[in-house]
Design an enzyme around this catalytic site. Structure first.
Site: not given
Ligand code: SDX
Length: 380
Positions: A317, A263
């Site tokens: 989620d 998140h």
């Molecule tokens: C919702 O924003 C809100 O408030 C949203 C929400 C709401 O109520 O409205 O809470 C609802 O959208 C929940 C999120 C649902 N999405 C997912 O579950 C999809 C999987 N999650 C990710 O794609 C991610 O964590 C996000 C999209 C939720 C957040 O993305 P960010 O803040 O842009 O983070 P990022 O993708 O840049 O990741 C930062 C680091 C990375 O590692 P490094 O490259 O820095 O080493 O964290 C890692 C990422 O690879 N990472 C993950 C991960 N989430 C982040 N690695 C593996 N699996 C994951 N799910």
């Protein structure tokens, strides 16, 4: 004076897009408040519609105000037959989020008078959207199976009526109560992507149906609300507890995102997830076990072990789908159900945006060329 911020933040991370008093998240402590009230207390004590009133008008309603709000919503639950006819023409293979986005936008054709400075217009638009969106979600579900939509039942409350329209039978009271709590938990979450999209659309002073339609399109993506559907697909693909560790390791190796984890704001377990997990367990106690739950528990353990140091934990989620499955909601309706709840938050931000509106018009850092000489088509 125009101020130019020259630092580019991908995804606008940490950049304030507005000033708001609708909700608050503390991502380190795992706290979520709606209008200053903790989500844990609201989930226990308030109904979804009471929470929607709080979000949109800023205060908990008086008893008579809540009754009149609920009555108005009950009165507006039916949709025009032409909306139903339009939905009948949608391909049954289409995703319900696309059907919902189209139907929400279509409401603007029927209620086109726009009077954004009139509180009565604002209230009626709020009532119509809260009332009609669940009806449209349930109608598409029945019509794509070749059935006629079920009309709303006036003696059922908001949550029970949706489950009734969807499953064509009155729900168990515990199931209806748990669904209502789920709606409260999903109602609002500061400036997430879909709310931001709603605010940008609102800032042009367009109509509220266009505001909601643009937000629906934004919520649909797998990085946002669409993740709840993907979580169940992922648990099904994993298939057994033994496959969890290799699955997570493969995701890490290939840099694939693990759905339902991570998140932008929370660096601890999402407080909504904790409540959703409790609700899932209550449903399992009453209606039977779900084999995916064991896989989900193992996933949490392994992901925490591998990614906890990065602040990656389960988000809202991750467990919602397990609750919705037990309520008889099909997988591809999980995100439309998120919309039913989140429309309250979008409308609260719409109203807040209108009160101090200035059109969103950010800047960019241009990286292209200048003064390029034009090449005629035959010389390219
Ligand atoms: C919702 O924003 C809100 O408030 C949203 C929400 C709401 O109520 O409205 O809470 C609802 O959208 C929940 C999120 C649902 N999405 C997912 O579950 C999809 C999987 N999650 C990710 O794609 C991610 O964590 C996000 C999209 C939720 C957040 O993305 P960010 O803040 O842009 O983070 P990022 O993708 O840049 O990741 C930062 C680091 C990375 O590692 P490094 O490259 O820095 O080493 O964290 C890692 C990422 O690879 N990472 C993950 C991960 N989430 C982040 N690695 C593996 N699996 C994951 N799910």
């Amino acid at each position: 004076m125009s101020v130019v911020c020259i630092e580019f933040k991908p995804g606008l991370e940490g950049v304030p897009a507005t000033q708001s008093s609708v909700s608050y998240v503390d991502g380190q402590l795992g706290i979520l408040e709606y209008r200053g009230l903790n989500i844990k207390e609201l989930a226990k004590k308030s109904s979804f519609l009471e929470t929607a009133f709080l979000l949109i008008w800023g205060v908990l309603p008086q008893k008579e105000e809540l009754e009149s709000f609920e009555d108005d919503i009950r009165y507006h639950r039916r949709t025009k037959y032409r909306i139903r006819d339009m939905m009948k023409c949608f391909p049954e293979t289409g995703h319900p989020m696309d059907a919902l986005q189209t139907s929400a936008a279509a409401l603007g054709l029927f209620y086109s008078r726009r009077a954004l400075d009139n509180p009565e217009y604002i209230r009626t638009a709020v009532v119509r959207l809260l009332a009609k969106i669940p009806t449209m979600v349930a109608a598409f579900q029945l019509m794509r199976k070749g059935n006629d939509p079920v009309q709303p039942k006036d003696d059922l409350d908001y949550a029970a009526n949706f489950l009734y329209m969807l499953n064509e039978k009155e729900p168990d009271p515990l199931a209806a109560h748990i669904f209502d709590v789920c709606l409260t938990l999903h109602a609002e979450h500061t400036i997430n992507a879909s709310t931001f999209s709603a605010m940008v659309t609102a800032s042009t002073l367009t109509d509220p149906y266009a505001v909601v339609a643009s937000a629906v399109g934004t919520l649909a993506g797998p990085l946002h609300g669409g993740a709840n559907e993907d979580v169940i697909n992922m648990l099904s693909e994993i298939g057994s507890v033994d496959n969890v560790r290799p699955y997570v390791e493969k995701c890490l190796e290939t840099k694939a995102k693990i759905m339902g984890f991570g998140h932008r704001v929370y660096k601890v377990k999402d407080p909504r997830t904790i409540i959703l997990q409790e609700l899932a367990e209550k449903l399992f106690d009453k209606f039977g076990w779900d084999k995916y739950y064991e896989i989900a528990l193992e996933m949490e353990k392994v992901v925490e072990e591998k990614l906890g140091h990065k602040g990656i934990y389960s988000n809202v989620d991750f467990y919602s789908g397990l609750v919705y499955r037990k309520l008889g909601i099909p997988n591809d309706l999980f995100t439309p159900v998120f919309v039913i709840a989140r429309v309250a938050g979008w409308l609260a931000h719409w109203k807040e945006q209108l009160a101090t509106n200035r059109i969103f018009r950010p800047t960019q850092i241009y990286e292209g060329e200048h003064n390029v000489s034009y090449t005629p088509i035959e010389e390219r």
